[in-house]
Design a protein around this motif. Structure first.
Motif, PDB file in Angstrom:
ATOM      1  N   HIS A  54     -10.307   0.851   0.238  1.00 45.31           N
ATOM      2  CA  HIS A  54     -10.802   2.146   0.725  1.00 45.31           C
ATOM      3  C   HIS A  54     -11.779   2.728  -0.282  1.00 45.31           C
ATOM      4  O   HIS A  54     -11.703   3.906  -0.638  1.00 45.31           O
TER       5      HIS A  54
ATOM      6  N   VAL B 182     -10.722   5.922  -4.808  1.00 43.06           N
ATOM      7  CA  VAL B 182      -9.287   6.214  -4.640  1.00 43.06           C
ATOM      8  C   VAL B 182      -8.528   5.798  -5.906  1.00 43.06           C
ATOM      9  O   VAL B 182      -9.031   5.003  -6.711  1.00 43.06           O
TER      10      VAL B 182
ATOM     11  N   PHE C  94       0.019   8.315  -3.046  1.00 44.23           N
ATOM     12  CA  PHE C  94      -1.063   7.390  -2.719  1.00 44.23           C
ATOM     13  C   PHE C  94      -0.493   6.050  -2.246  1.00 44.23           C
ATOM     14  O   PHE C  94       0.053   5.282  -3.055  1.00 44.23           O
TER      15      PHE C  94
ATOM     16  N   HIS D 192      -4.260  14.309   3.894  1.00 47.51           N
ATOM     17  CA  HIS D 192      -5.243  13.396   3.299  1.00 47.51           C
ATOM     18  C   HIS D 192      -6.257  14.187   2.499  1.00 47.51           C
ATOM     19  O   HIS D 192      -6.539  15.342   2.828  1.00 47.51           O
ATOM     20  N   ARG D 193      -6.802  13.573   1.437  1.00 46.32           N
ATOM     21  CA  ARG D 193      -7.777  14.265   0.607  1.00 46.32           C
ATOM     22  C   ARG D 193      -9.092  14.512   1.341  1.00 46.32           C
ATOM     23  O   ARG D 193      -9.733  15.510   1.120  1.00 46.32           O
ATOM     24  N   ILE D 194      -9.518  13.558   2.176  1.00 41.28           N
ATOM     25  CA  ILE D 194     -10.834  13.741   2.824  1.00 41.28           C
ATOM     26  C   ILE D 194     -10.779  13.730   4.349  1.00 41.28           C
ATOM     27  O   ILE D 194     -11.713  14.210   4.983  1.00 41.28           O
TER      28      ILE D 194
ATOM     29  N   ARG E 137      -8.447   4.106  10.704  1.00 44.45           N
ATOM     30  CA  ARG E 137      -7.358   3.124  10.613  1.00 44.45           C
ATOM     31  C   ARG E 137      -6.163   3.565  11.442  1.00 44.45           C
ATOM     32  O   ARG E 137      -5.523   2.755  12.109  1.00 44.45           O
TER      33      ARG E 137
ATOM     34  N   PHE F 244       1.479  -2.043   2.075  1.00 49.80           N
ATOM     35  CA  PHE F 244       0.315  -1.427   1.423  1.00 49.80           C
ATOM     36  C   PHE F 244       0.026  -2.129   0.094  1.00 49.80           C
ATOM     37  O   PHE F 244      -1.130  -2.397  -0.239  1.00 49.80           O
TER      38      PHE F 244
ATOM     39  N   ARG G  92      -3.515  -3.801  -0.450  1.00 47.72           N
ATOM     40  CA  ARG G  92      -4.455  -3.233  -1.414  1.00 47.72           C
ATOM     41  C   ARG G  92      -4.734  -4.193  -2.571  1.00 47.72           C
ATOM     42  O   ARG G  92      -5.783  -4.103  -3.226  1.00 47.72           O
TER      43      ARG G  92
HETATM   44  C1  LMR Z   1      -6.685   4.884   0.763  1.00 49.78           C
HETATM   45  O1  LMR Z   1      -6.343   4.116   1.641  1.00 49.78           O
HETATM   46  O2  LMR Z   1      -6.815   4.519  -0.411  1.00 49.78           O
HETATM   47  C2  LMR Z   1      -7.025   6.288   1.094  1.00 49.78           C
HETATM   48  O3  LMR Z   1      -6.471   6.700   2.297  1.00 49.78           O
HETATM   49  C3  LMR Z   1      -6.737   7.260   0.004  1.00 49.78           C
HETATM   50  C4  LMR Z   1      -7.854   8.256  -0.124  1.00 49.78           C
HETATM   51  O4  LMR Z   1      -7.678   9.200  -0.919  1.00 49.78           O
HETATM   52  O5  LMR Z   1      -8.880   8.135   0.534  1.00 49.78           O
END
Ligand code: LMR
Ligand code: ACO
Length: 274
Positions: free
Chosen positions: A69, A73, A104, A144-146, A155, A230, A234
């Protein structure tokens, strides 16, 4: 008769003693011959059973959508700084992974726990959200931050669309949508986030597939399997960020002073640093 010496380790997911390794009893050649994918391997190694195609596809979609992302982040930022400090791949990867937690990416299990409890107890969205507020707990899977009510997380929409098309039931996720409608009436950033979508949809997968007993579902939720999705996903992006920084020969990172508020004055301690 034979006396079996007590073992030091009990293990039940894979076995490499035969001609070829088996994942939950399925030989690797079968996995390759049948064209199984990473979703099938996760099913075998984590859930110890072959799941229907729509379930393994859902798992794969979760992994694909959460793979990265962007560089800003928490996880990617840590990985980039670590790679730029000259550290190796594993150090850069784990530095990013260590940021995954309740704020997060690591709210998937708690989202499943809290939404399941609230749905099973038939709490209205108002009762659930206000009850959490009274306890001083932010609703996992919300916020969410944004992302905003008028700028939803793509998503989440893609996961919802897949599940509404393929799952026998999406009752937990639909409940989360009702909760989101309520939280959005309070503030525009309180959208369902990707952790909330995966947490509640995985409840629907577990309950709707007919492949798990109620006790097994409770155990999966209690142990906390779902943050693993996740973390796994990630890792793909964090490894990519490490290679990217090395390829770009980026120097040691130092944060610009202009972006720091340094004050010698005694500041009031924040009342709630949670
Ligand atoms: C992410 O998947 O990392 C984001 O949703 C977190 C973010 O702050 O954008
Ligand atoms: N439940 C209830 N109220 C909330 C929530 C929530 N989940 N999130 C924010 N609020 C409210 C609170 O009143 C908060 O004020 P407070 O600081 O007094 O508690 C207010 O909104 C402002 O929130 P911010 O602090 O500005 O929100 P921020 O942008 O910092 O937080 C975050 C974003 C960390 C995602 C937050 O919404 C949260 O903690 N959510 C729950 C955990 C979660 O689901 N994390 C996964 C995010 S998705 C991902 O990481 C891939």
């Amino acid at each position: 008769g034979k006396v079996r010496a007590p073992t030091h380790i009990i293990s039940t997911i894979s076995d490499d003693r035969g001609e070829e390794p088996c994942y939950a009893g399925v030989p690797m050649s079968t996995i390759v011959e049948k064209g199984m994918g990473i979703g099938d391997v996760i099913s075998l190694l984590w859930f110890k059973r072959s799941l229907p195609r729509y379930c393994t596809q859902f798992i794969e979609i979760c992994v694909m959508l959460c793979a990265d992302h962007g560089p800003c982040v928490s996880g990617a930022h840590n990985t980039i700084v670590t790679a730029r400090a000259g550290k190796d791949l594993v150090s850069s990867l784990v530095s990013g992974l260590l940021t995954i937690g309740p704020r997060f990416g690591g709210a998937v299990d708690d989202a499943a726990r809290y939404f399941k409890d609230a749905y099973d107890r038939k709490l209205s969205p108002y009762e659930f959200v206000e009850g959490m507020k009274k306890k001083g707990i932010r609703v996992p899977g919300i916020g969410h931050r944004i992302k905003r009510g008028d700028n939803r997380d793509k998503r989440v929409e893609l996961l919802q669309l897949f599940a509404r098309t393929h799952f026998p039931s999406t009752k937990y996720m639909e409940y989360a949508v009702e909760v989101e409608t309520y939280t959005l009436s309070k503030a525009n950033n309180l959208v369902m986030n990707v952790d909330g979508a995966i947490g509640t949809l995985f409840l629907d997968l577990l309950a709707g597939s007919g492949m798990f007993t109620k006790q097994e579902i409770d155990e999966i939720v209690a142990i906390g399997y779902l943050n693993g999705l996740f973390v796994l996903a990630r890792s793909i992006g964090l490894i990519g960020h490490t290679f990217d920084q090395k390829r770009l020969k980026q120097p040691l990172y130092r944060h610009p002073w202009e972006d720091v508020l340094y004050t010698k004055q005694v500041m009031q301690w924040p009342m709630d640093a949670s």
